[in-house]
Design a protein around this motif. Structure first.
Motif, PDB file in Angstrom:
ATOM      1  N   ALA A   1      26.106  47.518  34.644  1.00  0.00           N
ATOM      2  CA  ALA A   1      27.219  46.851  33.962  1.00  0.00           C
ATOM      3  C   ALA A   1      28.454  46.843  34.852  1.00  0.00           C
ATOM      4  CB  ALA A   1      27.500  47.559  32.637  1.00  0.00           C
ATOM      5  N   GLU A   2      28.694  47.955  35.521  1.00  0.00           N
ATOM      6  CA  GLU A   2      29.891  48.034  36.362  1.00  0.00           C
ATOM      7  C   GLU A   2      29.802  47.073  37.545  1.00  0.00           C
ATOM      8  OE1 GLU A   2      31.410  51.926  36.939  1.00  0.00           O
ATOM      9  OE2 GLU A   2      32.406  51.397  38.816  1.00  0.00           O
ATOM     10  N   GLN A   3      28.611  46.954  38.105  1.00  0.00           N
ATOM     11  CA  GLN A   3      28.451  46.012  39.217  1.00  0.00           C
ATOM     12  C   GLN A   3      28.670  44.576  38.761  1.00  0.00           C
ATOM     13  OE1 GLN A   3      24.498  47.224  40.319  1.00  0.00           O
ATOM     14  NE2 GLN A   3      25.193  48.054  42.285  1.00  0.00           N
ATOM     15  N   ARG A   4      28.127  44.267  37.593  1.00  0.00           N
ATOM     16  CA  ARG A   4      28.294  42.912  37.072  1.00  0.00           C
ATOM     17  C   ARG A   4      29.766  42.636  36.771  1.00  0.00           C
ATOM     18  NH1 ARG A   4      26.658  40.125  31.469  1.00  0.00           N
ATOM     19  NH2 ARG A   4      27.187  38.025  32.103  1.00  0.00           N
ATOM     20  N   PHE A   5      30.428  43.630  36.191  1.00  0.00           N
ATOM     21  CA  PHE A   5      31.841  43.447  35.873  1.00  0.00           C
ATOM     22  C   PHE A   5      32.656  43.308  37.156  1.00  0.00           C
ATOM     23  CE2 PHE A   5      36.109  45.162  34.993  1.00  0.00           C
ATOM     24  CZ  PHE A   5      36.532  44.202  34.097  1.00  0.00           C
ATOM     25  N   GLU A   6      32.335  44.088  38.154  1.00  0.00           N
ATOM     26  CA  GLU A   6      33.074  44.020  39.422  1.00  0.00           C
ATOM     27  C   GLU A   6      32.956  42.627  40.037  1.00  0.00           C
ATOM     28  OE1 GLU A   6      31.885  46.886  42.316  1.00  0.00           O
ATOM     29  OE2 GLU A   6      33.661  46.533  43.565  1.00  0.00           O
ATOM     30  N   GLU A   7      31.765  42.075  39.964  1.00  0.00           N
ATOM     31  CA  GLU A   7      31.557  40.724  40.500  1.00  0.00           C
ATOM     32  C   GLU A   7      32.389  39.703  39.722  1.00  0.00           C
ATOM     33  OE1 GLU A   7      27.422  39.846  41.512  1.00  0.00           O
ATOM     34  OE2 GLU A   7      27.713  37.936  40.513  1.00  0.00           O
ATOM     35  N   LEU A   8      32.373  39.865  38.404  1.00  0.00           N
ATOM     36  CA  LEU A   8      33.162  38.977  37.545  1.00  0.00           C
ATOM     37  C   LEU A   8      34.653  39.102  37.864  1.00  0.00           C
ATOM     38  CD1 LEU A   8      32.689  37.363  34.672  1.00  0.00           C
ATOM     39  CD2 LEU A   8      33.637  39.447  33.705  1.00  0.00           C
ATOM     40  N   TYR A   9      35.077  40.321  37.994  1.00  0.00           N
ATOM     41  CA  TYR A   9      36.490  40.642  38.232  1.00  0.00           C
ATOM     42  C   TYR A   9      36.948  40.068  39.576  1.00  0.00           C
ATOM     43  CZ  TYR A   9      40.518  43.932  38.338  1.00  0.00           C
ATOM     44  OH  TYR A   9      41.763  44.521  38.377  1.00  0.00           O
ATOM     45  N   GLU A  10      36.188  40.320  40.615  1.00  0.00           N
ATOM     46  CA  GLU A  10      36.575  39.856  41.951  1.00  0.00           C
ATOM     47  C   GLU A  10      36.516  38.333  42.055  1.00  0.00           C
ATOM     48  OE1 GLU A  10      37.947  41.498  44.320  1.00  0.00           O
ATOM     49  OE2 GLU A  10      37.805  43.394  43.219  1.00  0.00           O
TER      50      GLU A  10
ATOM     51  N   ARG B 218      47.072  47.596  43.064  1.00  0.00           N
ATOM     52  CA  ARG B 218      47.203  47.522  41.602  1.00  0.00           C
ATOM     53  C   ARG B 218      45.950  46.902  40.975  1.00  0.00           C
ATOM     54  NH1 ARG B 218      47.193  49.290  37.288  1.00  0.00           N
ATOM     55  NH2 ARG B 218      47.949  48.141  35.483  1.00  0.00           N
ATOM     56  N   ARG B 219      45.405  45.942  41.667  1.00  0.00           N
ATOM     57  CA  ARG B 219      44.200  45.281  41.160  1.00  0.00           C
ATOM     58  C   ARG B 219      43.039  46.288  41.093  1.00  0.00           C
ATOM     59  NH1 ARG B 219      42.230  39.491  43.596  1.00  0.00           N
ATOM     60  NH2 ARG B 219      44.468  39.274  43.813  1.00  0.00           N
ATOM     61  N   ASP B 220      42.940  47.105  42.134  1.00  0.00           N
ATOM     62  CA  ASP B 220      41.879  48.120  42.150  1.00  0.00           C
ATOM     63  C   ASP B 220      42.125  49.178  41.074  1.00  0.00           C
ATOM     64  OD1 ASP B 220      40.673  46.794  44.217  1.00  0.00           O
ATOM     65  OD2 ASP B 220      41.458  48.113  45.788  1.00  0.00           O
ATOM     66  N   GLU B 221      43.397  49.551  40.899  1.00  0.00           N
ATOM     67  CA  GLU B 221      43.722  50.534  39.850  1.00  0.00           C
ATOM     68  C   GLU B 221      43.349  49.997  38.482  1.00  0.00           C
ATOM     69  OE1 GLU B 221      47.652  52.604  41.963  1.00  0.00           O
ATOM     70  OE2 GLU B 221      47.888  51.168  40.321  1.00  0.00           O
ATOM     71  N   LEU B 222      43.678  48.739  38.268  1.00  0.00           N
ATOM     72  CA  LEU B 222      43.365  48.133  36.969  1.00  0.00           C
ATOM     73  C   LEU B 222      41.856  48.124  36.736  1.00  0.00           C
ATOM     74  CD1 LEU B 222      44.182  46.605  34.389  1.00  0.00           C
ATOM     75  CD2 LEU B 222      44.108  44.483  35.710  1.00  0.00           C
ATOM     76  N   PHE B 223      41.117  47.777  37.770  1.00  0.00           N
ATOM     77  CA  PHE B 223      39.653  47.772  37.639  1.00  0.00           C
ATOM     78  C   PHE B 223      39.151  49.162  37.224  1.00  0.00           C
ATOM     79  CE2 PHE B 223      35.444  48.591  39.348  1.00  0.00           C
ATOM     80  CZ  PHE B 223      34.725  47.510  38.874  1.00  0.00           C
ATOM     81  N   ASN B 224      39.658  50.178  37.899  1.00  0.00           N
ATOM     82  CA  ASN B 224      39.196  51.545  37.591  1.00  0.00           C
ATOM     83  C   ASN B 224      39.617  51.981  36.193  1.00  0.00           C
ATOM     84  OD1 ASN B 224      37.816  52.042  40.013  1.00  0.00           O
ATOM     85  ND2 ASN B 224      39.754  52.401  41.075  1.00  0.00           N
TER      86      ASN B 224
ATOM     87  N   GLU C  67      50.336  41.843  31.667  1.00  0.00           N
ATOM     88  CA  GLU C  67      49.698  42.452  30.496  1.00  0.00           C
ATOM     89  C   GLU C  67      48.512  41.599  30.024  1.00  0.00           C
ATOM     90  OE1 GLU C  67      51.142  43.806  26.044  1.00  0.00           O
ATOM     91  OE2 GLU C  67      52.609  43.417  27.607  1.00  0.00           O
ATOM     92  N   ALA C  68      48.709  40.299  30.019  1.00  0.00           N
ATOM     93  CA  ALA C  68      47.659  39.408  29.519  1.00  0.00           C
ATOM     94  C   ALA C  68      46.423  39.423  30.423  1.00  0.00           C
ATOM     95  CB  ALA C  68      48.202  37.981  29.399  1.00  0.00           C
ATOM     96  N   VAL C  69      46.639  39.472  31.728  1.00  0.00           N
ATOM     97  CA  VAL C  69      45.496  39.535  32.651  1.00  0.00           C
ATOM     98  C   VAL C  69      44.713  40.825  32.424  1.00  0.00           C
ATOM     99  CG1 VAL C  69      44.828  39.722  35.084  1.00  0.00           C
ATOM    100  CG2 VAL C  69      46.553  38.054  34.393  1.00  0.00           C
ATOM    101  N   ALA C  70      45.436  41.917  32.295  1.00  0.00           N
ATOM    102  CA  ALA C  70      44.767  43.205  32.069  1.00  0.00           C
ATOM    103  C   ALA C  70      43.976  43.172  30.757  1.00  0.00           C
ATOM    104  CB  ALA C  70      45.810  44.324  32.042  1.00  0.00           C
ATOM    105  N   GLN C  71      44.566  42.632  29.718  1.00  0.00           N
ATOM    106  CA  GLN C  71      43.880  42.573  28.416  1.00  0.00           C
ATOM    107  C   GLN C  71      42.654  41.667  28.473  1.00  0.00           C
ATOM    108  OE1 GLN C  71      46.784  41.511  25.444  1.00  0.00           O
ATOM    109  NE2 GLN C  71      47.171  43.655  24.979  1.00  0.00           N
ATOM    110  N   THR C  72      42.779  40.576  29.199  1.00  0.00           N
ATOM    111  CA  THR C  72      41.654  39.638  29.306  1.00  0.00           C
ATOM    112  C   THR C  72      40.445  40.322  29.943  1.00  0.00           C
ATOM    113  OG1 THR C  72      43.139  37.741  29.461  1.00  0.00           O
ATOM    114  CG2 THR C  72      40.913  37.452  30.333  1.00  0.00           C
ATOM    115  N   PHE C  73      40.674  41.052  31.024  1.00  0.00           N
ATOM    116  CA  PHE C  73      39.537  41.704  31.683  1.00  0.00           C
ATOM    117  C   PHE C  73      39.058  42.932  30.901  1.00  0.00           C
ATOM    118  CE2 PHE C  73      40.784  38.996  35.222  1.00  0.00           C
ATOM    119  CZ  PHE C  73      39.525  38.524  35.595  1.00  0.00           C
TER     120      PHE C  73
END
Lengths: 74, 184
Positions: free
Chosen positions: B4-13, A29-35, B34-40
């Motif tokens: 940008a995607e690489q930077r975001f991926e690093e931030l996200y992980e 789910r985390r990967d899906e959200l990222f994509n 929902e809040a986590v998804a909106q935050t990112f």
């Protein structure tokens, strides 16, 4: 009661299930959200961003009202 | 140069777990997802604005997302409700009573006092980082913390069996919400 004791007491009431992040978002789910996120337009202005405030905006208000981005930043 | 995607991926992980933990500690599971998804999503859209030290910025966004959710749902007491749902298993009745006293005392703090206290006690931020998350000065955070701790001590000294057992002296009988207290 010293500051450390007080901090420990406050920490003790943090909901213990708040660390179960993997239950909330599985790896899949985390990967899906990222994509999902990186497929959306990069760099779009959202309500609450400084530039958005300066330019004013109907566009900002419209984006806030569509429910896709969190607006009304306090 | 990172895309940008690489930077975001690093931030996200790097920060996904901390942001999720922050949100999960303050709201129910459905709202948290929902809040986590909106935050990112905000982080992705505003990636050029994300500072070099991103965690306080991300928690600040998460805080505003949660506030918007509460407004939309007409709920003002989400944190207190969440505190009531805590899954702690008290070792004995004394601990349970103490936990109730602490939750009640935290609930009496102003929202900004609560947030300053919890960002530091629950989320491990420094005063400087908490100030960045709250969008205020470090001095303002220090003041809110000082007042929050003072009010907690007063409230706990009145109700906590552990404090009584430890022989803590109860401060003068002043209202928990002292007249000088901030409620912003």
């Amino acid at each position: 009661m010293n500051r450390d004791d007080l901090a420990a007491l406050v920490r003790s009431v943090r909901p213990s299930d708040a660390d179960r992040v993997d239950d909330l978002f599985t790896r899949t789910r985390r990967d899906e959200l990222f994509n999902e996120i990186v497929r959306t337009p990069y760099g779009a202005q959202t309500v609450g961003s400084p530039r958005c405030g300066r330019t004013g905006g109907r566009d900002c208000a419209r984006r806030a009202s569509d429910g896709r981005v969190p607006g009304g930043v306090s | 140069v990172k895309s940008a995607e690489q930077r975001f991926e690093e931030l996200y992980e790097t920060h996904f777990a901390r942001v999720s933990g922050y949100v999960l500690a303050r709201t129910d599971w459905h709202s948290a997802a929902e809040a986590v998804a909106q935050t990112f999503e905000v982080a992705w859209r505003r990636l050029p604005d994300v500072p070099l030290e991103p965690l306080p910025w991300l928690l600040g966004v998460a805080r505003r997302v949660l506030a918007d959710q509460r407004r939309a749902q007409g709920r003002r007491d989400a944190l207190f409700t969440r505190l009531r749902q805590t899954n702690t298993t008290p070792a004995d009745e004394t601990d349970d009573e103490l936990g109730e006293s602490i939750r009640a005392a935290i609930a009496q703090l102003s929202p900004l006092q609560q947030e300053a206290l919890l960002l530091i006690s629950w989320d491990g931020l420094s005063e400087r980082e908490a100030a960045a998350a709250l969008g205020c000065s470090r001095g303002a955070v220090a003041l809110r913390l000082h007042r929050a701790r003072r009010l907690l001590r007063v409230a706990l000294s009145r109700s906590s069996p552990r404090d009584k057992a430890l022989g803590q002296k109860s401060p003068a009988a002043v209202p928990v919400h002292a007249s000088t207290e901030e409620h912003a």
